[in-house]
Design a protein around this motif. Structure first.
Motif, PDB file in Angstrom:
ATOM      1  N   LYS A 192       0.832  -1.205   0.000  1.00  0.00           N
ATOM      2  CA  LYS A 192       0.000   0.000   0.000  1.00  0.00           C
ATOM      3  C   LYS A 192       0.866   1.254   0.000  1.00  0.00           C
ATOM      4  O   LYS A 192       0.643   2.178  -0.808  1.00  0.00           O
ATOM      5  CB  LYS A 192      -0.917   0.007   1.225  1.00  0.00           C
ATOM      6  N   LYS A 193       1.865   1.300   0.847  1.00  0.00           N
ATOM      7  CA  LYS A 193       2.746   2.469   0.942  1.00  0.00           C
ATOM      8  C   LYS A 193       3.507   2.682  -0.372  1.00  0.00           C
ATOM      9  O   LYS A 193       3.626   3.822  -0.847  1.00  0.00           O
ATOM     10  CB  LYS A 193       3.724   2.312   2.095  1.00  0.00           C
ATOM     11  N   ILE A 196       1.085   4.101  -3.096  1.00  0.00           N
ATOM     12  CA  ILE A 196       0.676   5.470  -2.802  1.00  0.00           C
ATOM     13  C   ILE A 196       1.852   6.432  -2.964  1.00  0.00           C
ATOM     14  O   ILE A 196       1.705   7.522  -3.537  1.00  0.00           O
ATOM     15  CB  ILE A 196       0.075   5.564  -1.381  1.00  0.00           C
ATOM     16  N   ASP A 197       3.027   6.037  -2.499  1.00  0.00           N
ATOM     17  CA  ASP A 197       4.217   6.890  -2.650  1.00  0.00           C
ATOM     18  C   ASP A 197       4.537   7.119  -4.123  1.00  0.00           C
ATOM     19  O   ASP A 197       4.890   8.233  -4.533  1.00  0.00           O
ATOM     20  CB  ASP A 197       5.426   6.257  -1.959  1.00  0.00           C
ATOM     21  N   LYS A 200       2.027   9.576  -5.642  1.00  0.00           N
ATOM     22  CA  LYS A 200       2.310  10.953  -5.223  1.00  0.00           C
ATOM     23  C   LYS A 200       3.551  11.490  -5.934  1.00  0.00           C
ATOM     24  O   LYS A 200       3.619  12.662  -6.301  1.00  0.00           O
ATOM     25  CB  LYS A 200       2.494  10.995  -3.698  1.00  0.00           C
ATOM     26  N   ASP A 226      -7.537   5.131   1.475  1.00  0.00           N
ATOM     27  CA  ASP A 226      -6.235   5.729   1.801  1.00  0.00           C
ATOM     28  C   ASP A 226      -5.590   6.364   0.573  1.00  0.00           C
ATOM     29  O   ASP A 226      -5.023   7.462   0.638  1.00  0.00           O
ATOM     30  CB  ASP A 226      -5.296   4.667   2.382  1.00  0.00           C
ATOM     31  N   PHE A 227      -5.669   5.674  -0.561  1.00  0.00           N
ATOM     32  CA  PHE A 227      -5.065   6.165  -1.801  1.00  0.00           C
ATOM     33  C   PHE A 227      -5.654   7.526  -2.186  1.00  0.00           C
ATOM     34  O   PHE A 227      -4.924   8.486  -2.484  1.00  0.00           O
ATOM     35  CB  PHE A 227      -5.300   5.144  -2.918  1.00  0.00           C
ATOM     36  N   LYS A 229      -7.298   9.770  -0.407  1.00  0.00           N
ATOM     37  CA  LYS A 229      -6.979  10.841   0.548  1.00  0.00           C
ATOM     38  C   LYS A 229      -5.563  11.361   0.356  1.00  0.00           C
ATOM     39  O   LYS A 229      -5.311  12.577   0.365  1.00  0.00           O
ATOM     40  CB  LYS A 229      -7.156  10.335   1.981  1.00  0.00           C
ATOM     41  N   GLU A 230      -4.617  10.448   0.158  1.00  0.00           N
ATOM     42  CA  GLU A 230      -3.215  10.838   0.056  1.00  0.00           C
ATOM     43  C   GLU A 230      -2.885  11.555  -1.252  1.00  0.00           C
ATOM     44  O   GLU A 230      -2.245  12.592  -1.259  1.00  0.00           O
ATOM     45  CB  GLU A 230      -2.318   9.603   0.225  1.00  0.00           C
ATOM     46  N   VAL A 231      -3.349  10.998  -2.387  1.00  0.00           N
ATOM     47  CA  VAL A 231      -2.975  11.610  -3.671  1.00  0.00           C
ATOM     48  C   VAL A 231      -3.666  12.958  -3.866  1.00  0.00           C
ATOM     49  O   VAL A 231      -3.104  13.870  -4.486  1.00  0.00           O
ATOM     50  CB  VAL A 231      -3.263  10.675  -4.867  1.00  0.00           C
ATOM     51  N   LYS A 233      -4.094  15.147  -1.698  1.00  0.00           N
ATOM     52  CA  LYS A 233      -3.373  16.169  -0.942  1.00  0.00           C
ATOM     53  C   LYS A 233      -2.293  16.829  -1.799  1.00  0.00           C
ATOM     54  O   LYS A 233      -1.856  17.950  -1.511  1.00  0.00           O
ATOM     55  CB  LYS A 233      -2.709  15.555   0.293  1.00  0.00           C
ATOM     56  N   GLU A 234      -1.839  16.117  -2.832  1.00  0.00           N
ATOM     57  CA  GLU A 234      -0.724  16.593  -3.641  1.00  0.00           C
ATOM     58  C   GLU A 234      -1.108  17.689  -4.612  1.00  0.00           C
ATOM     59  O   GLU A 234      -0.286  18.512  -5.004  1.00  0.00           O
ATOM     60  CB  GLU A 234      -0.097  15.428  -4.414  1.00  0.00           C
TER      61      GLU A 234
END
Length: 507
Positions: A192-193, A196-197, A200, A226-227, A229-231, A233-234
């Motif tokens: 997952k990390k 997602i990393d 981003k 999770d994906f 929410k994180e992307v 933010k970029e």
């Protein structure tokens, strides 16, 4: 005298030109977009230096399309009215991975497509033209030759090899190996990390505007929560477009809740193809999909894609003329709630059966009739907010003849589509449209004025019209007065010229 005459003549022309008050769009919304979808390898070869192991005669090999080729054709795409492009995966792929789905490295571009520097140039050039860029981001699997597969320390990164027998069984979808490709275990925190990393990183590195997500329903919802929410933010307004597996009926709502903005609906696509491939088909099966809701406004409206038989094939099977059927289909896609996504080659009615036949090379040396039509309706969609943001109401439907209206902040568009084998007459009443006005056709220039609180539309077979409701033009007093004044001035001018010539003769 001459200057005055020219001035009044210009005034005459200006006063005789019909126009409707334009409604301005506040800000930019994704529902305003129209997307041109490209399989990179099959679109345009702009750099022969990266043509390693290319065989343009083999649809299962790399054919030569690349980033440079897309850059060279951005104006071509932009001039048709498209505001976004969507690209198949750009990442480094295994041998013959022309489609981009056999990923070997998530941090490199494929050498057949060009360098990351060239891709960055592509995004910049698109943004210069106010076009957005969406790329496929693969999360479900990797190539069988990916280094992780043979790495003993990463065995927990994959599900055990197993076939998918029931495509409506969510557990099988998430754990099974599609087409024999190693299936990633997104429940593993390291997997997952990593994904997602990487997602981003590409946003930061290239400034892309969105991701399309193949086999979105083969990946757990927890991952997408999770994906997304994180992307997001970029980059502000970053867009996530989910692509469902074709042979599944998994519900869409749960993925919207998980942060996926828009989802390919192949059930709706099947109804579109059935209705529009031939004439005299009712549009009623499509109505439940045009409700005035946010998911409806963001739904991808498409006829075919890289996973489907080309719509042109459906048309030919029905013994219909592709040009007429495509015009009707595109008019419907462009004027109903949703984001039109047009697969490359549509503008030349490219044909093709199952994969890979539906992924043939683009041909830029062809007739322009359909290109011109797409340009026209694309321009109207970009000009009229009612076509992208307006409510929708069906006014008439009878066995292939449909009329509906879109309303936004006082702007009313009326779309009439004759998908029958005969010319059609439709009478609209004051209950359906405000009386005492007129409908101005923007495709063929038809003008329909209300008479006795009715609007009578006459639409030829295989034809469509997009009207805007405006005030009646009636008798243009300004125009008549200008004409009279100009004629008087011209008469006086000629009188003095003749008189001057007579005086010269006398002298």
């Amino acid at each position: 005298m001459k200057k005055m005459t020219l001035f009044l003549f210009a005034l005459l022309l200006f006063s005789s030109t019909p126009a409707h008050a334009a409604v301005k769009k506040e800000g930019s919304l994704w529902q305003d977009e129209s997307v041109y979808s490209i399989m990179i390898d099959r679109f345009n070869n702009g750099d022969i230096k990266n043509d390693t192991d290319v065989n343009a005669q083999d649809l299962l090999s790399f054919n030569g399309g690349d980033f440079r080729g897309i850059i060279e054709r951005l104006d071509y795409i932009h001039d048709m009215g498209f505001t976004s492009i969507r690209l198949t995966p750009i990442f480094d792929n295994a041998k013959n991975g022309y489609h981009g789905y056999w990923v070997e490295d998530f941090y490199k571009t494929d050498e057949h497509f060009g360098t990351i520097k060239t891709f960055q140039e592509l995004v910049k050039e698109a943004h210069k033209r106010k076009m957005k860029v969406i790329i496929d981001f693969v999360t479900n699997n990797v190539a069988a030759s990916h280094p992780w597969v043979s790495d003993a320390s990463k065995q927990g990164w994959f599900h055990e090899k197993q076939e998918i027998n029931d495509w409506n069984n969510q557990q099988e979808l998430e754990n099974g190996w599609v087409d024999g490709l190693p299936d990633l275990n997104q429940d593993n925190p390291e997997v997952k990390k990593y994904l997602i990393d990487a997602a981003k990183w590409w946003i930061k590195k290239t400034d892309v505007d969105g991701y399309s997500l193949p086999e979105v329903n083969n990946v757990p919802l927890s991952f997408w929560n999770d994906f997304s929410k994180e992307v997001k933010k970029e980059k502000k307004d970053f867009f996530l477009l989910g692509i469902m597996s074709k042979n599944t009926s998994t519900g869409l709502k749960q993925y919207e809740t998980a942060g996926i903005d828009s989802l390919f609906d192949y059930n709706y696509n099947a109804q579109l193809r059935k209705t529009l491939a031939t004439t005299d088909q009712s549009f009623s099966n499509l109505y439940p999909n045009v409700v005035d809701s946010q998911p409806s406004f963001l739904r991808p409206n498409f006829m075919d894609d890289e996973y489907s038989v080309r719509f042109t094939n459906d048309i030919v099977e029905k013994r219909q003329f592709p040009g007429s059927r495509w015009k009707t289909a595109l008019t419907y896609l462009y004027t109903t709630p949703g984001i039109p996504i047009v697969y490359y080659g549509t503008e030349i009615a490219l044909s093709g059966g199952e994969i890979p036949d539906n992924r043939q090379q683009m041909n830029f040396r062809t007739e322009k009739e359909l290109i011109d039509y797409i340009t026209k309706i694309g321009g109207l969609r970009n000009q009229l907010p009612s076509l992208t943001r307006g409510t929708m109401e069906i006014l008439y439907d009878k066995q292939g003849m449909v009329v509906y209206k879109r309303v936004y902040q006082g702007e009313t568009s009326v779309i009439a589509i004759n998908n029958t084998s005969k010319s059609q007459k439709v009478i609209l009443t004051a209950e359906q449209l405000a009386e005492g006005k007129e409908l101005r056709g923007l495709l063929d220039g038809d003008i329909v004025r209300s008479h006795g609180n009715q609007y009578i539309l006459i639409i030829d077979r295989d034809n469509s019209e997009i009207y805007v409701q405006t005030e009646k033009s009636g008798i243009n007093i300004t125009l008549i007065a200008s004409l009279i004044f100009v004629y008087i001035l011209v008469f006086i001018f000629l009188f003095f010229i003749i008189k001057r010539r007579k005086n010269k003769k006398i002298e």
